[in-house]
Write a protein that holds these residues in place. Structure first.
Motif, mmCIF file in Angstrom:
data_model
loop_
_atom_site.group_PDB
_atom_site.id
_atom_site.type_symbol
_atom_site.label_atom_id
_atom_site.label_comp_id
_atom_site.label_asym_id
_atom_site.label_seq_id
_atom_site.Cartn_x
_atom_site.Cartn_y
_atom_site.Cartn_z
ATOM 1 N N GLU A 421 10.995 3.361 0.632
ATOM 2 C CA GLU A 421 11.702 3.257 -0.649
ATOM 3 C C GLU A 421 11.221 2.117 -1.541
ATOM 4 O O GLU A 421 11.506 2.125 -2.734
ATOM 5 N N HIS A 422 10.520 1.137 -1.019
ATOM 6 C CA HIS A 422 10.156 -0.005 -1.863
ATOM 7 C C HIS A 422 8.923 0.256 -2.716
ATOM 8 O O HIS A 422 8.692 -0.452 -3.686
ATOM 9 N N GLY A 423 8.140 1.238 -2.330
ATOM 10 C CA GLY A 423 6.941 1.546 -3.097
ATOM 11 C C GLY A 423 5.713 0.864 -2.519
ATOM 12 O O GLY A 423 5.806 -0.047 -1.684
ATOM 13 N N VAL A 424 4.567 1.299 -3.011
ATOM 14 C CA VAL A 424 3.281 0.809 -2.501
ATOM 15 C C VAL A 424 2.975 -0.576 -3.081
ATOM 16 O O VAL A 424 2.595 -1.497 -2.358
ATOM 17 N N GLY A 425 3.161 -0.699 -4.402
ATOM 18 C CA GLY A 425 2.922 -1.985 -5.062
ATOM 19 C C GLY A 425 1.586 -2.566 -4.662
ATOM 20 O O GLY A 425 0.545 -1.892 -4.690
ATOM 21 N N LEU A 426 1.609 -3.833 -4.227
ATOM 22 C CA LEU A 426 0.388 -4.475 -3.740
ATOM 23 C C LEU A 426 0.368 -4.539 -2.220
ATOM 24 O O LEU A 426 -0.693 -4.529 -1.611
ATOM 25 N N LEU A 427 1.571 -4.590 -1.618
ATOM 26 C CA LEU A 427 1.626 -4.863 -0.174
ATOM 27 C C LEU A 427 1.244 -3.668 0.692
ATOM 28 O O LEU A 427 0.870 -3.834 1.845
ATOM 29 N N LYS A 428 1.391 -2.444 0.153
ATOM 30 C CA LYS A 428 1.171 -1.269 1.000
ATOM 31 C C LYS A 428 -0.060 -0.462 0.608
ATOM 32 O O LYS A 428 -0.197 0.700 0.989
ATOM 33 N N ARG A 429 -0.942 -1.080 -0.177
ATOM 34 C CA ARG A 429 -2.103 -0.309 -0.657
ATOM 35 C C ARG A 429 -2.995 0.127 0.510
ATOM 36 O O ARG A 429 -3.389 1.279 0.616
ATOM 37 N N ASP A 430 -3.300 -0.806 1.401
ATOM 38 C CA ASP A 430 -4.155 -0.455 2.536
ATOM 39 C C ASP A 430 -3.434 0.528 3.451
ATOM 40 O O ASP A 430 -4.019 1.498 3.928
ATOM 41 N N GLY A 431 -2.156 0.236 3.693
ATOM 42 C CA GLY A 431 -1.372 1.115 4.569
ATOM 43 C C GLY A 431 -1.312 2.537 4.036
ATOM 44 O O GLY A 431 -1.438 3.499 4.798
ATOM 45 N N MET A 432 -1.126 2.664 2.719
ATOM 46 C CA MET A 432 -1.066 4.011 2.133
ATOM 47 C C MET A 432 -2.379 4.751 2.375
ATOM 48 O O MET A 432 -2.390 5.942 2.694
ATOM 49 N N ARG A 433 -3.479 4.017 2.240
ATOM 50 C CA ARG A 433 -4.780 4.670 2.452
ATOM 51 C C ARG A 433 -4.962 5.086 3.906
ATOM 52 O O ARG A 433 -5.647 6.061 4.199
ATOM 53 N N ARG A 434 -4.356 4.347 4.812
ATOM 54 C CA ARG A 434 -4.448 4.746 6.229
ATOM 55 C C ARG A 434 -3.545 5.954 6.498
ATOM 56 O O ARG A 434 -3.824 6.759 7.371
ATOM 57 N N GLU A 435 -2.453 6.040 5.739
ATOM 58 C CA GLU A 435 -1.479 7.111 6.010
ATOM 59 C C GLU A 435 -1.891 8.457 5.405
ATOM 60 O O GLU A 435 -1.780 9.500 6.054
ATOM 61 N N LEU A 436 -2.356 8.419 4.149
ATOM 62 C CA LEU A 436 -2.484 9.681 3.430
ATOM 63 C C LEU A 436 -3.797 10.396 3.710
ATOM 64 O O LEU A 436 -4.836 9.766 3.937
ATOM 65 N N ASP A 437 -3.722 11.681 3.641
ATOM 66 C CA ASP A 437 -4.876 12.554 3.729
ATOM 67 C C ASP A 437 -5.868 12.189 2.605
ATOM 68 O O ASP A 437 -5.444 11.959 1.472
ATOM 69 N N PRO A 438 -7.172 12.125 2.896
ATOM 70 C CA PRO A 438 -8.131 11.761 1.839
ATOM 71 C C PRO A 438 -8.037 12.690 0.627
ATOM 72 O O PRO A 438 -8.209 12.258 -0.527
ATOM 73 N N GLY A 439 -7.739 13.957 0.884
ATOM 74 C CA GLY A 439 -7.608 14.894 -0.235
ATOM 75 C C GLY A 439 -6.439 14.519 -1.131
ATOM 76 O O GLY A 439 -6.525 14.598 -2.366
ATOM 77 N N SER A 440 -5.349 14.093 -0.530
ATOM 78 C CA SER A 440 -4.181 13.672 -1.299
ATOM 79 C C SER A 440 -4.517 12.447 -2.149
ATOM 80 O O SER A 440 -4.136 12.359 -3.331
ATOM 81 N N LEU A 441 -5.262 11.517 -1.565
ATOM 82 C CA LEU A 441 -5.659 10.320 -2.322
ATOM 83 C C LEU A 441 -6.549 10.699 -3.505
ATOM 84 O O LEU A 441 -6.411 10.143 -4.601
ATOM 85 N N ALA A 442 -7.439 11.676 -3.279
ATOM 86 C CA ALA A 442 -8.341 12.101 -4.358
ATOM 87 C C ALA A 442 -7.547 12.752 -5.491
ATOM 88 O O ALA A 442 -7.814 12.514 -6.680
ATOM 89 N N LEU A 443 -6.542 13.575 -5.135
ATOM 90 C CA LEU A 443 -5.728 14.212 -6.174
ATOM 91 C C LEU A 443 -4.967 13.151 -6.976
ATOM 92 O O LEU A 443 -4.881 13.232 -8.204
ATOM 93 N N GLN A 444 -4.429 12.156 -6.259
ATOM 94 C CA GLN A 444 -3.687 11.097 -6.963
ATOM 95 C C GLN A 444 -4.596 10.353 -7.936
ATOM 96 O O GLN A 444 -4.205 10.053 -9.058
ATOM 97 N N ALA A 445 -5.797 10.034 -7.472
ATOM 98 C CA ALA A 445 -6.733 9.300 -8.337
ATOM 99 C C ALA A 445 -7.055 10.133 -9.578
ATOM 100 O O ALA A 445 -7.148 9.609 -10.697
ATOM 101 N N ALA A 446 -7.191 11.459 -9.376
ATOM 102 C CA ALA A 446 -7.527 12.331 -10.510
ATOM 103 C C ALA A 446 -6.370 12.379 -11.515
ATOM 104 O O ALA A 446 -6.596 12.361 -12.734
ATOM 105 N N VAL A 447 -5.141 12.431 -11.011
ATOM 106 C CA VAL A 447 -3.979 12.456 -11.916
ATOM 107 C C VAL A 447 -3.944 11.173 -12.731
ATOM 108 O O VAL A 447 -3.765 11.181 -13.958
#
Ligand SMILES: Cc1cc2nc3c(=O)[nH]c(=O)nc-3n(C[C@H](O)[C@H](O)[C@H](O)COP(=O)(O)OP(=O)(O)OC[C@H]3O[C@@H](n4cnc5c(N)ncnc54)[C@H](O)[C@@H]3O)c2cc1C
Length: 462
Positions: A421-447
């Protein structure tokens, strides 16, 4: 970008009293409540009073390619509102009106800077209720809640912020043009015209545009007096077993919160509420189902806690005692902050995995020699092990950081997420990249690229 040119350009666009360049005030506006997240130095801040002013700020910043970092109350716990060096911090807190309450249709329209509890109070006068209740509700803004998709205590039964946002106005960029205001979503309870852009904006942490108005869904105010069930456990993991069992048995308390001894002690030392911090953990459940069904539900929750090994379980409809415990829950974070810098975790695991995750938290903390206090929206599987470090102790900070990252990996391994619930912000950037599917990350970057090709909306976050 030359800061003087930026300040001159903003001064031309804005009425007097909006622009902030005083270094002390800028410093206060340059970070949220995440003590561990780095913050840059803003070139200026703007205290916006209208959507038109937000538009002028975004247009000016887009022309000059200056980042815009939106900010509500700055209670965020992930560094999401932290300044990027040279940016303009856009403070939305002065836009705090509840513009409309429509009891016939159970909706309200509010400005982004409205404080969550003020919105609750305003709609309560019409017999209505806005459920999302982050523990920061006395301070945090609806705009910040929307941008982080805030959860809270009663979200277990009633859902999170996203479930209450029907429509938005936002000042955007990209294909619409920087500084244009758009209306997204609707005022009706149903509606599937077009893609769910409201859903995309909720939880986007200011990276897609600036929210300037929110149309929220309301519920009728609850009529029955809630029943509180408190279970005390001599082992933290046993309290997790109770949470898993309550879920497995299909019981639906409105609230199911966990507080461990370290939290209770910190609150008691600070506020003297008369709480005995004798158990390793307390589970606080609140049942708001009216009538006999509520009585049976509370009894079933109490029995489940006992089955899971509670050393005692009590039920009450007496508010004073129960409220003291809920106050302790709400005060736990500021109480711990008094002891030293707090690194706040926000992992969320499937509810059947709560006991294992609690066990793992203990093991990781012990391995790194860090001091942990646990609070949790336990019924959601959303755990907040808080790492408290002694002030100015570099080796403790390094150990805390290592433990923090291991908590994330453990949550991912249990099928969970790095932020509930707190969001990615700065503290969870690396963690988010470890969690999410690379395809999901690519779609987010495109949006993000499509909606903000100049990368001015809260860059480097999320
Ligand atoms: C004691 C305490 C208890 C807490 N309890 C909870 C809890 O139970 N549940 C929970 O979810 N969180 C909790 N939090 C975290 C925090 O309160 C929430 O994340 C809250 O939603 C942030 O609101 P804010 O107004 O302070 O936003 P800020 O911290 O100012 O900003 C948060 C994010 O939203 C963006 N933003 C703000 N306004 C806008 C806007 N108008 N348009 C676009 N983007 C915007 C910012 O850029 C940033 O990325 C707690 C924090 C504290 C200090």
């Amino acid at each position: 970008m030359n800061a003087n040119l930026l300040v001159e350009a903003l001064s031309r666009e804005l009425p007097p009293g909006r622009l902030v360049i005083d270094p002390d005030v800028l410093a206060a506006l340059s970070h949220d409540d995440a003590e561990w997240a780095p913050a840059g130095q803003p070139a200026a801040a703007v205290r916006a009073r209208s959507e038109a002013e937000v538009q002028r700020v975004v247009r000016t910043c887009a022309e000059l390619r200056v980042p815009v970092v939106p900010r509500g109350a700055g209670t965020g716990l992930s560094g999401g509102a932290n300044a990027v060096t040279g940016c303009v911090v856009l403070d939305l807190s002065p836009m705090s009106q509840v513009a409309e309450i429509d009891p016939d249709n159970l909706i309200a329209v509010v400005q982004p800077g409205a404080i969550n509890n003020d919105v609750k109070a305003a709609v309560a006068e019409h017999g209505l209720w806005y459920p999302p209740d982050p523990a920061s509700a006395p301070w945090s803004t609806i705009g910040g809640n929307v941008a982080t998709n805030a959860g809270g205590l009663c979200c277990l039964k009633y859902g999170v912020t996203r479930d209450y946002v029907l429509g938005l106005r936002a000042v955007v960029g990209g294909p619409v043009g920087y500084g244009e205001a758009v209306r997204l979503g609707r005022r009706t309870t149903k509606g599937v015209a077009g893609l769910d852009l409201v859903g995309l904006f909720v939880g986007s942490e200011g990276t897609l545009g600036i929210v300037t108005e929110v149309t929220i869904r309301l519920r009728p105010a609850p009529v029955s007096t809630p029943r509180t069930v408190v279970g005390a456990f001599s082992e933290l993991v046993a309290s997790g077993e109770a949470v898993a069992q309550i879920t497995r048995r299909g019981l639906t308390p409105a609230v199911l919160e966990l507080l461990d001894r370290a939290c209770l002690q910190a609150v008691e030392d600070w506020k003297h509420l008369g709480i005995e911090a004798d158990a390793a953990a307390l589970l606080l459940a609140r049942v708001d189902t009216p009538g006999e069904s509520g009585v049976s539900e509370a009894a079933a929750i109490a029995a489940t806690m006992a089955d899971a090994g509670a050393i005692w379980v009590e039920q009450s409809t007496d508010d004073a005692e129960a409220e003291a415990l809920f106050d302790a829950r709400r005060l736990a974070y500021p109480a711990l902050e008094r002891l030293g810098p707090v690194l706040t975790e926000d992992i969320c695991v499937p509810r059947s995995r709560v006991p294992q995750m609690l066990e793992q938290i203990g093991k990781i903390a012990a391995a790194h020699g860090v001091q942990i206090a646990n609070i949790a929206h336990a019924g959601d599987g959303n755990l907040h092990p808080l790492i408290v470090t002694p002030p100015h102790d570099d080796s403790a900070r390094i150990a805390a950081q290592a433990a923090f990252e291991e908590f994330l990996d453990a949550a991912i391994a249990f099928g969970g997420t790095v932020t509930g619930e707190h969001g990615v912000g700065l503290l969870k950037r690396d963690g988010m990249r470890r969690e999410l599917d690379p395809g999901s990350l690519a779609l987010q970057a495109a949006v993000r690229k499509a909606l903000d090709p100049r990368e001015i909306f809260n860059p480097g976050k999320g």
